[in-house]
Write a protein that holds these residues in place. Structure first.
Motif, short mmCIF file in Angstrom:
data_model
loop_
_atom_site.label_atom_id
_atom_site.label_comp_id
_atom_site.label_asym_id
_atom_site.label_seq_id
_atom_site.Cartn_x
_atom_site.Cartn_y
_atom_site.Cartn_z
N GLU A 223 0.79 -1.15 0.05
CA GLU A 223 0.11 -0.06 0.07
C GLU A 223 0.83 1.27 0.04
O GLU A 223 0.29 2.41 -0.27
N ARG A 224 2.11 1.12 0.18
CA ARG A 224 3.06 2.19 0.35
C ARG A 224 3.30 3.01 -1.21
O ARG A 224 3.24 2.30 -2.03
N SER A 225 3.27 4.18 -1.09
CA SER A 225 3.71 4.96 -2.47
C SER A 225 4.98 4.37 -2.91
O SER A 225 5.98 4.52 -2.27
N ALA A 226 5.04 4.30 -4.35
CA ALA A 226 6.05 3.78 -4.81
C ALA A 226 7.02 4.64 -5.98
O ALA A 226 7.94 4.88 -5.73
N LEU A 227 6.04 5.05 -6.94
CA LEU A 227 6.45 5.86 -8.08
C LEU A 227 5.68 7.21 -8.02
O LEU A 227 4.44 7.36 -7.82
N ALA B 61 12.42 -4.60 1.28
CA ALA B 61 11.38 -3.78 2.07
C ALA B 61 11.54 -3.21 3.42
O ALA B 61 11.03 -2.94 4.48
N THR B 62 13.19 -2.82 3.56
CA THR B 62 13.63 -2.04 4.74
C THR B 62 13.52 -0.51 4.77
O THR B 62 13.75 -0.10 5.61
N ALA B 63 13.36 -0.12 3.84
CA ALA B 63 13.14 1.50 3.70
C ALA B 63 11.95 1.86 4.62
O ALA B 63 11.05 1.44 4.76
N GLY B 64 12.17 2.95 5.43
CA GLY B 64 11.25 3.25 6.30
C GLY B 64 10.02 4.04 5.34
O GLY B 64 10.57 4.65 4.36
N PRO B 65 8.68 4.28 5.83
CA PRO B 65 7.88 4.97 5.03
C PRO B 65 8.13 6.44 4.75
O PRO B 65 7.53 6.80 3.79
N GLU B 66 9.14 7.00 5.44
CA GLU B 66 9.52 8.48 5.14
C GLU B 66 10.66 8.46 3.95
O GLU B 66 10.91 9.52 3.45
N GLY C 30 11.81 -1.05 -1.07
CA GLY C 30 10.40 -0.38 -0.53
C GLY C 30 10.65 1.15 -0.59
O GLY C 30 9.67 1.70 0.60
N ARG C 31 11.16 1.80 -1.29
CA ARG C 31 11.54 3.12 -1.15
C ARG C 31 10.60 4.09 -2.18
O ARG C 31 10.80 3.57 -3.40
N ARG C 32 10.03 5.17 -1.76
CA ARG C 32 9.29 5.97 -2.75
C ARG C 32 10.28 6.58 -3.73
O ARG C 32 11.46 7.13 -3.16
N VAL D 70 14.41 18.33 -3.70
CA VAL D 70 14.63 17.63 -2.53
C VAL D 70 13.81 18.27 -1.21
O VAL D 70 13.55 17.49 -0.37
N ARG D 71 13.58 19.63 -1.15
CA ARG D 71 12.91 20.28 -0.15
C ARG D 71 11.54 19.97 -0.19
O ARG D 71 10.84 19.68 1.01
N ARG D 72 11.03 20.03 -1.39
CA ARG D 72 9.33 19.82 -1.38
C ARG D 72 9.15 18.40 -1.08
O ARG D 72 8.00 18.24 -0.39
N GLU D 73 9.77 17.39 -1.71
CA GLU D 73 9.34 16.07 -1.46
C GLU D 73 10.06 15.38 -0.21
O GLU D 73 9.89 14.09 0.26
N ARG D 74 11.03 16.24 0.54
CA ARG D 74 11.65 15.63 1.75
C ARG D 74 12.39 14.22 1.21
O ARG D 74 12.28 13.36 1.85
N VAL D 75 13.35 14.42 0.17
CA VAL D 75 14.02 13.51 -0.46
C VAL D 75 15.02 13.11 0.68
O VAL D 75 15.75 13.75 1.52
N THR D 76 15.15 11.81 0.86
CA THR D 76 16.20 11.41 1.76
C THR D 76 17.38 10.78 1.34
O THR D 76 18.43 10.76 1.94
#
Length: 500
Positions: A16-20, A175-180, A205-207, A223-229
């Protein structure tokens, strides 16, 4: 094992997590997997024997990677920056291809080739298809990438499912990436890093968000808008970001990791980047198309330790490619094929399950023991850090001495007036080759070529000092930031012959 499994696992674990994410488009991991299956079935209905992709990076390419895996068809991303004639040549080398293309590039295709636009492909992916039939080939070529051709004509590298899956399974946990967590992708699809980013981010599992056309200001804004990690850039991109910041901090608190690779990065640019992104971890990833992407990594801890150190031996690790990733073996050999000791430069060889070394129409380049000659000249120190000196074909042989251009270039780049440098060998009747350098001045600086020669001689012995230095406005690079040495040689030779 097919690479489609790399999407099936996160679809089952965090579906259910956002992917693309792109403009007016979003997929979850579950829908991405389902739509890739539908698109794969749609491709089988059209009965091509291969698929090519001509377009910018985005959701359509990420879907195509797994759709072709489900269809049992090899996918070839094409370099859209090539001239039309070159694109036609590459398409002509493929086996009965169907070309998926961005609409604004469709007119560039040769007449008569089967094609569909990326909107049509996305529509097909969103249409229910019978997915019961799978090609089932146990180990077909999953991806074919044409090399950049900076030193020779492009060659088609065949990457099988096993090669790509081995790379991802050895370096990423499922699937170890956090939802953020969010990755920003701005590398083109025709580069192996573009393929690797699809597979590794999916498996983690990373968006993913996309920046198809790189611009430093827009990169920072995304990077700022999407809070890219995490973000992967090629050196030319990082240099443009640093130039845009002009000494100020980047102010991107979400960004944890910046990965770079694919070409030489000037030490001054890296140090400026480390200062501009003080809370980000930097990763230098070195690899080749033939090795399914990364084979060595210099991680964040190594970067910061070297940047903060006053020890020259520790600080010089900023110029290394790091150490081998799990599952990869490296060795250095001399001209006779014998092993070189720590710190001694020679030919770099690699072995491991992610290594292909197989070319379209030419078969495998692996030796009988499975080793692949990277054709890079390198050394490995006692702690396992790899230092890439350049292509073995670039080596200058002067009076029987092998001289790496990168060693001289590194010294030139420490000169306060020099922004960029390339060193090549020119024919010489007495010495076999003589050393020539082409340099680019920093803004608002003048270059005294005689003073530069003295500067190099004071830091390297005389045999490694350029006998001529020419000042150009810029050096020729391909879009991935790789210096095109053959163009430097050709332009410099022509200038000498014409007296210009």
């Amino acid at each position: 094992m097919g690479i489609e499994v790399l999407l099936q696992l996160p679809a089952a674990m965090c579906g259910e997590r956002s992917a693309l994410v792109a403009e007016r488009y979003e997929e979850t991991f579950e829908s991405w997997s389902l739509h890739a299956q539908w698109a794969g079935a749609g491709l089988r209905e059209r009965r091509p024997r291969s698929v090519a992709f001509l377009g910018l990076n985005g959701p359509a390419f990420s879907l195509a990677v797994f759709a072709c895996a489900y269809a049992g068809l090899p996918l070839t991303p094409l370099n859209y920056r090539l001239a039309d004639e070159q694109v036609h040549e590459l398409i002509g080398a493929l086996d009965a291809p169907l070309v998926v293309t961005d609409p604004d590039m469709a007119a560039r295709l040769p007449a008569g080739v089967a094609m569909m636009t990326t909107p049509e492909f996305l529509q097909m992916a969103g249409t229910v298809h019978d997915t019961s039939a799978h090609a089932g080939n146990p180990n077909p070529a999953a991806i074919m990438l044409f090399t950049s051709g900076t030193t020779s004509a492009p060659k088609g590298v065949l990457l099988k499912h096993d090669h790509l899956a081995s790379y991802v399974l050895q370096t990423v946990e499922p699937a170890t990436a956090g939802p953020e967590e969010c990755a920003l992708v701005c590398v083109p699809p025709y580069h192996v890093a573009g393929v690797a980013s699809v597979l590794s981010n999916a498996y983690a599992g990373r968006r993913v968000v996309f920046l198809p056309n790189f611009d430093p200001a827009e990169w920072l804004a995304v990077v700022r808008r999407e809070r890219v990690t995490s973000a992967m850039v090629v050196p030319t991109m990082l240099a443009r970001i640093v130039e845009h910041l002009d000494g100020s901090a980047a102010d991107v608190p979400s960004l944890r990791t910046i990965s770079y690779g694919g070409a030489r990065l000037a030490p001054a640019v890296l140090e400026q980047a480390l200062a501009a992104f003080p809370t980000a971890g930097f990763v230098n990833a070195y690899g080749l198309t033939e090795t399914s992407s990364t084979i060595t990594v210099l991680g964040p801890a190594d970067h910061r330790a070297a940047f903060d150190s006053d020890d020259p031996l520790v600080r010089m690790r900023l110029g290394s490619a790091g150490r081998a990733v799990p599952g990869v073996e490296l060795r250095i050999t001399d001209e006779d094929g014998l092993p070189c000791g720590p710190g001694v430069a020679g030919a770099l060889w690699v072995r491991g399950p992610q290594v292909s070394g197989e070319y379209l129409g030419h078969g495998s380049a692996l030796d009988p023991d499975g080793w692949f000659d990277t054709r890079d000249r390198a050394s490995i120190d006692a702690d396992g850090y790899v230092y890439i000196e350049g292509r073995t074909d670039d080596t200058i042989i002067r009076g029987g001495e092998n001289i790496a251009p990168s060693e001289i270039e590194a010294v030139l780049l420490t000169h306060p007036a020099i922004a960029d440098a390339a060193v090549i060998g020119l024919p010489d009747e007495q010495w076999g080759q003589r050393i020539a350098a082409v340099v680019v001045a920093r803004p608002h600086h003048e270059i005294d070529t005689e003073a530069v020669v003295a500067y190099v001689r004071s830091r390297l012995r005389g045999s490694k000092t350029p006998e001529s230095i020419t000042v150009w406005d810029e050096l020729p690079y391909n879009p991935l930031g790789k210096l095109i040495r053959r163009d430097v040689l050709a332009q410099l030779t022509q200038a000498i012959e014409t007296g210009n």
